[in-house]
Design a protein around this motif. Structure first.
Motif, short mmCIF file in Angstrom:
data_model
loop_
_atom_site.label_atom_id
_atom_site.label_comp_id
_atom_site.label_asym_id
_atom_site.label_seq_id
_atom_site.Cartn_x
_atom_site.Cartn_y
_atom_site.Cartn_z
N GLU A 109 78.05 97.62 42.72
CA GLU A 109 79.19 97.24 42.52
C GLU A 109 80.58 97.85 42.44
OE1 GLU A 109 80.84 95.17 38.02
OE2 GLU A 109 78.54 94.76 38.83
N THR A 110 80.89 98.98 42.22
CA THR A 110 81.24 99.99 41.75
C THR A 110 82.00 99.99 43.68
OG1 THR A 110 81.32 100.90 40.30
CG2 THR A 110 82.62 102.03 41.60
N ASP A 111 80.77 100.59 44.43
CA ASP A 111 81.05 100.91 46.07
C ASP A 111 81.99 99.51 46.64
OD1 ASP A 111 80.48 103.49 45.10
OD2 ASP A 111 79.19 103.79 46.00
N ALA A 112 82.10 98.02 46.29
CA ALA A 112 81.93 97.45 46.77
C ALA A 112 83.18 96.93 46.26
CB ALA A 112 80.80 95.96 46.14
N ILE A 113 83.61 97.24 45.27
CA ILE A 113 85.05 96.82 45.29
C ILE A 113 86.07 97.95 45.16
CG2 ILE A 113 86.73 97.53 42.75
CD1 ILE A 113 84.43 95.78 41.09
N ALA A 114 85.50 98.97 45.25
CA ALA A 114 86.29 100.38 46.05
C ALA A 114 86.32 100.03 47.63
CB ALA A 114 85.95 101.60 46.35
N GLU A 115 85.26 98.83 48.21
CA GLU A 115 86.21 98.44 49.43
C GLU A 115 87.46 97.80 49.89
OE1 GLU A 115 84.71 98.72 52.50
OE2 GLU A 115 83.27 100.23 52.15
N GLY A 116 87.44 97.36 48.17
CA GLY A 116 88.93 96.04 49.36
C GLY A 116 88.63 94.54 48.48
N LEU A 117 87.86 94.19 48.04
CA LEU A 117 87.70 93.77 47.16
C LEU A 117 88.68 93.54 46.28
CD1 LEU A 117 83.78 92.75 47.44
CD2 LEU A 117 85.29 92.31 49.21
N GLN A 118 89.12 91.88 46.03
CA GLN A 118 89.49 91.78 44.57
C GLN A 118 88.78 90.64 43.85
OE1 GLN A 118 93.72 90.08 46.54
NE2 GLN A 118 94.93 90.95 44.63
N PRO A 119 89.17 90.78 42.78
CA PRO A 119 88.54 89.81 42.15
C PRO A 119 89.75 88.64 41.90
CG PRO A 119 89.13 91.98 40.56
CD PRO A 119 89.60 92.32 42.36
N HIS A 120 89.23 87.74 41.76
CA HIS A 120 90.42 86.62 41.65
C HIS A 120 89.50 85.32 40.24
CE1 HIS A 120 93.13 83.27 41.69
NE2 HIS A 120 91.86 82.02 41.83
N GLU A 121 90.15 85.36 38.91
CA GLU A 121 90.46 84.87 37.61
C GLU A 121 90.25 83.09 37.76
OE1 GLU A 121 89.29 84.79 32.97
OE2 GLU A 121 90.44 86.38 34.35
N ALA A 122 89.70 81.90 37.88
CA ALA A 122 90.16 81.00 38.32
C ALA A 122 90.36 80.58 36.02
CB ALA A 122 88.64 80.02 38.64
N PRO A 123 91.12 79.38 36.64
CA PRO A 123 91.61 78.91 35.19
C PRO A 123 90.48 78.28 34.26
CG PRO A 123 92.93 77.59 36.29
CD PRO A 123 91.77 78.61 37.46
N ASN A 124 89.19 78.61 34.81
CA ASN A 124 87.90 78.00 33.72
C ASN A 124 87.60 79.09 33.36
OD1 ASN A 124 87.12 78.82 36.44
ND2 ASN A 124 85.70 76.73 36.67
N GLY A 125 87.42 80.38 33.50
CA GLY A 125 87.27 81.83 33.84
C GLY A 125 86.48 82.07 34.80
N HIS A 126 86.30 81.29 36.02
CA HIS A 126 84.72 82.24 37.24
C HIS A 126 85.57 83.19 37.91
CE1 HIS A 126 81.58 81.62 39.14
NE2 HIS A 126 82.69 81.64 40.38
N VAL A 127 85.25 84.12 37.88
CA VAL A 127 85.68 85.54 38.51
C VAL A 127 84.24 85.27 40.46
CG1 VAL A 127 86.12 87.78 39.12
CG2 VAL A 127 86.21 86.45 36.63
N THR A 128 85.75 85.84 40.79
CA THR A 128 85.11 85.16 42.54
C THR A 128 85.41 86.46 42.83
OG1 THR A 128 86.27 84.05 43.66
CG2 THR A 128 84.86 82.94 42.95
N TYR A 129 85.30 87.68 44.10
CA TYR A 129 85.59 88.57 44.63
C TYR A 129 85.89 88.70 46.24
CZ TYR A 129 84.16 91.39 41.12
OH TYR A 129 83.91 91.59 39.68
N GLU A 130 86.84 88.25 46.50
CA GLU A 130 87.67 88.08 47.96
C GLU A 130 88.28 88.85 48.55
OE1 GLU A 130 91.96 85.57 46.58
OE2 GLU A 130 89.77 85.03 45.91
N VAL A 131 88.83 88.54 49.98
CA VAL A 131 90.46 89.30 50.77
C VAL A 131 90.84 88.84 50.61
CG1 VAL A 131 88.94 91.27 51.66
CG2 VAL A 131 89.14 89.33 53.16
N PRO A 132 91.99 88.77 51.08
CA PRO A 132 93.43 87.16 51.08
C PRO A 132 92.67 86.45 52.28
CG PRO A 132 94.46 89.52 50.63
CD PRO A 132 93.06 90.00 50.85
N GLY A 133 92.84 85.06 51.85
CA GLY A 133 92.54 83.90 52.79
C GLY A 133 90.65 83.94 52.81
N ALA A 134 89.94 84.55 51.66
CA ALA A 134 88.36 84.32 52.17
C ALA A 134 87.74 84.87 50.74
CB ALA A 134 87.88 85.41 53.13
N VAL A 135 88.13 83.67 50.46
CA VAL A 135 86.68 83.72 48.62
C VAL A 135 85.22 84.24 49.54
CG1 VAL A 135 85.54 82.59 47.24
CG2 VAL A 135 87.85 82.36 47.75
#
Length: 209
Positions: free
Chosen positions: A133-159
């Motif tokens: 998990e740590t290395d996956a984030i280090a690959e450049g993924l960006q966490p995005h938290e929705a108003p409902n608290g749901h988190v997804t991981y993305e690069v700009p323009g692609a969930v």
């Protein structure tokens, strides 16, 4: 230790500039006697034969070593002494005025135009699907938290996914093809520090190759 070149796509360049990307994975090994190209991050690299029973030999077989300096090459346009970098250019994101420039693919970026240098800190050889998990984030993924608290991981323009591992799997498949993740190739996991400077502006510590 050596000076080398490495190519990245625009989303990964933005991740480097934003400080989100401190690792990259490059395919190593051979399939069926034919060299397998590595197109992750929009690059091509030679393949290297690996011995799955000897970890230390596998890691020594890769061309990357701790202490190496990697000159980052990216898509750009050159107008005299001016360099336009596609990863940050308004035209690339369809906003703002167009600039009449001729984009060069990253492989054709001249050395003097490079603005990023990576200092390799560690190289590990592992199966692609063994990424943490740590290395996956280090690959450049960006966490995005929705108003409902749901988190997804993305690069700009692609969930990409609901966990870092799923996000990296989707990113790898998006760039390399639908079956690329299932193939589970051997990869060199390269960790690095990002220096926002041309490689030739840094102290010359070794000969370039």
């Amino acid at each position: 230790m050596a000076d080398r070149q490495i190519l990245f796509s625009a989303p990964m360049i933005r991740a480097l500039l934003d400080g989100r990307k401190t690792q990259t994975r490059r395919v190593v090994g051979k399939r069926g006697g034919r060299s397998r190209p590595n197109i992750f991050d929009g690059t091509w690299a030679d393949s290297y034969v690996l011995d799955p029973g000897n970890v230390s030999w596998r890691e020594d077989s890769t061309p990357w070593k701790a202490g190496d300096r990697l000159q980052v090459r990216e898509a750009c346009a050159i107008d005299g002494n001016r360099v336009f970098y596609r990863a940050r250019h308004e035209e690339a994101s369809a906003r703002g005025p167009r600039v009449d420039v001729r984009w060069r693919p990253s492989i054709h970026m001249p050395r003097w135009a490079s603005r990023l240098t990576l200092i390799v800190t560690d190289v590990r050889v592992q199966r692609l699907q063994d990424i943490s998990e740590t290395d996956a984030i280090a690959e450049g993924l960006q966490p995005h938290e929705a108003p409902n608290g749901h988190v997804t991981y993305e690069v700009p323009g692609a969930v990409l996914g609901q966990t870092p591992e799923r996000g990296f799997q989707a990113l790898w498949s998006l760039i390399n093809g639908d079956d690329a993740w299932a193939e589970n190739p051997w990869v060199a996991a390269i960790s690095f520090d990002v220096v926002k400077a041309n490689i030739d502006s840094l102290p010359a510590e070794r000969e370039a190759v």
